[in-house]
Structure formats: structure tokens, C-alpha cells
Write an enzyme that holds these catalytic residues in place. Structure first.
Site, short mmCIF file in Angstrom:
data_model
loop_
_atom_site.label_atom_id
_atom_site.label_comp_id
_atom_site.label_asym_id
_atom_site.label_seq_id
_atom_site.Cartn_x
_atom_site.Cartn_y
_atom_site.Cartn_z
N PRO A 2 0.82 -1.20 0.00
CA PRO A 2 0.00 0.00 0.00
C PRO A 2 0.86 1.26 0.00
CG PRO A 2 -0.73 -1.56 1.67
CD PRO A 2 0.63 -1.99 1.22
N GLU A 3 0.79 1.98 -1.09
CA GLU A 3 1.43 3.28 -1.19
C GLU A 3 0.31 4.31 -1.08
OE1 GLU A 3 4.28 3.31 -4.47
OE2 GLU A 3 4.28 1.13 -4.49
#
Length: 277
Positions: A2-3
Site C-alpha cells: 500500500p502506497e
DNA sequence: AGTTAAACCTGGTTGC
DNA sequence: TGCAACCAGGTTTAAC
């Protein structure tokens, strides 16, 4: 995984659904990166507020708990393999479900096989321990106050490769390995370029590329390599559009040159040796 | 102070 | 088939 786009997609999926919701119970699975920092029963009766995002962190405000120390909020991080789900009828937790916030209207569940994710209570977002986590973060990429000039100034004198500086998040937050590679490709900048040697004009290109890359990923619901799903279980689609990430040996979509892969600071970096200088 | 390496974990893929 | 080695979206700590 998850960015910033994945975290923001998660936040948007939860926004509006938590209004008027009250905490019934907290269930913990295996330990995550940080201890919760409060007795779970102290959160009982707390009213849940609207989730906020800072970098790759989410802040979930809690107010008016059964006990006064329940006031505050939860700082959440999805780590490498985490995903949050909003479940109106939650099935029994599986082996990788390590945090459940059971409420009057549904359960907010963190699933995270690698357990690099975290949930930590804090009395306020600007008080410890949350404040310490957020203190070192750089600018939000879509902050209007972030300009080519301020980016150029922030990079001055730095000898680290620009790719590593983007990943570090101390100058600008949000890009992880996928979007750092993609933004540098879009900007035509070689990932090993010393950050301090980028001209102001190239900083302008980089900032524009970072913003357009993240915006496109947001439109597509983020990237799902394996674990990521939004709050309602949907996968992202950006990975199908990646120009360089995960494409070692395949032809550059622009010029046909084979995409290169090399390790940079313990992370794989992908780039086109012809398009990026 | 700035930069780099290692550590934290599990699971999937690759190679012998 | 079995098993060891390697790799993966991120952050934090320790060590140059």
C-alpha cells in the site's frame, strides 16, 4: 504494497460509512508492528469519526468512549501486505486477520499476512505517539505549497539517488517502490541520478510526473499485486498499466528498449535506459 | 547529519 | 516431490 493511492482509496471507501457508528469491541490477533497502546475495553462506546490520511498513514478519530481515556484515535498503517475491509457481517477472523474494530454497524478488519502493518492508539493526532510517527514525514504530493522551487531546494546538497529519496518520504510522501519507479519513468529521470544534481526544471518535471502517476493510480483504485483490496474488497488495476515496474526485459512502451532491473538500497528498481537519463 | 544495511514477518515462486 | 534460496507493496533501528 500500500502506497499513497492504495491508502487513499481505502480512506475514500470508508468515508461516510463510519458516521454515527459506535465501538462495541476490539479484537486483536497476532502482534502487529506496534502495540495498540490502550486496553481494548477502554474504546468501548467511542464514537467513530471520519478517517483522515497523512502519507501512508490513516487516522481514525474516536470520541466519547465509555472511559475518558478512550478519547483520541487510532493511527493505522497497512505495511507491505495489509488491507482494511468494512464488513457489515464479519465472518470469524482468519489466520491473517489481526485487528477487528467491531461497531454497531459493522466491523473494520485489518488483514495483513506479513504483519508489517500497525494500529496504535493516540490521545490526538498531534500528540505522542502518533505525532512522533508523523513528525519526520515530508510534504503531501498534492500540497499546493509544494512547487518545483521548494522541491529543488529540499533536494539541494543530497547525494543519494533520487529513487531512494522518493522512497524515504522525508521530502515528499506517498511514493513507494511502484510509484517511485513509474514517476521517474514519466519524468525521464534515471533512478540513480543524485537528487541534488537535478535542475529546477527537472524537479518541475518530476513533481508533475509524480502527481499524474499518483492521480492515475487513484482513478484505477490503486495497484493490487497480491494482497491489496479496498474497503469493499475490490482490487486495484494500475498494475496493468505500469510502464516499468515488474517489466524487466520487456520492451519499453515508448521506445522498445528492454526495461532494466537493478537493486538499489535493497529494493528492486525498474527503468528504461534510453528514456531515462 | 546523511547515507546505507539489516531487521521485522509470511507466503509464493524459482531452482537444484 | 522436496527443500533451500530468493523475492515481495514499508518503516525503523543501528551502524558506518
Amino acid at each position: 504494497m500500500p502506497e499513497l493511492p492504495e491508502v487513499e482509496v481505502t480512506r475514500r471507501g470508508l468515508a461516510g460509512r463510519l458516521r454515527g457508528v459506535t465501538v462495541c469491541a476490539v479484537r486483536l490477533g497476532k502482534p502487529l508492528r506496534w502495540p495498540l497502546g490502550i486496553a481494548p475495553q477502554a474504546l468501548q462506546g467511542a464514537a467513530v469519526g471520519e478517517p483522515q490520511r497523512r502519507g501512508k498513514y490513516l487516522w481514525l478519530p474516536l470520541a466519547g468512549g465509555a472511559q475518558p481515556q478512550g478519547r483520541g484515535g487510532l493511527l493505522l498503517h497497512l505495511g507491505m501486505s495489509g488491507a482494511l475491509a468494512w464488513l457489515e457481517a464479519a465472518p470469524p477472523p482468519g489466520p491473517h486477520d489481526h485487528f477487528d474494530l467491531v461497531t454497531t454497524h459493522g466491523t473494520l478488519r485489518l488483514t495483513d499476512p506479513r504483519r508489517f502493518g500497525a494500529v496504535q492508539w493516540s490521545p490526538a493526532i498531534d500528540a505522542p505517539p502518533a505525532a512522533a510517527r508523523l513528525a519526520t514525514l515530508g510534504r503531501e504530493p498534492f500540497d499546493p505549497a509544494l512547487s518545483a522551487a521548494t522541491l529543488h531546494a529540499a533536494l539541494r546538497g543530497r547525494s543519494s539517488p533520487i529513487k531512494s529519496v522518493l522512497l524515504g518520504g522525508r521530502v515528499v510522501v506517498g511514493a513507494g517502490n511502484i510509484y517511485a519507479c513509474e514517476a521517474l519513468y514519466a519524468a525521464g529521470i534515471a533512478p540513480r541520478t543524485p537528487a541534488g544534481r537535478l535542475s529546477r526544471q527537472r524537479c518541475a518535471r518530476l513533481l508533475a510526473a509524480l502527481r499524474s502517476t499518483l492521480a492515475r493510480a487513484l482513478e484505477l483504485g490503486g495497484s493490487t499485486l497480491r494482497d491489496f483490496h479496498d474497503a469493499h474488497g475490490a482490487a486495484g488495476a494500475f498494475q496493468h498499466e505500469a510502464a516499468v515496474y515488474g517489466r524487466a526485459g520487456q520492451p519499453c512502451r515508448r521506445c522498445g528498449t528492454p526495461i532494466r532491473r537493478a537493486m538499489q538500497g535493497q529494493r528492486a528498481t525498474y527503468w528504461c535506459p534510453a528514456c531515462q537519463r
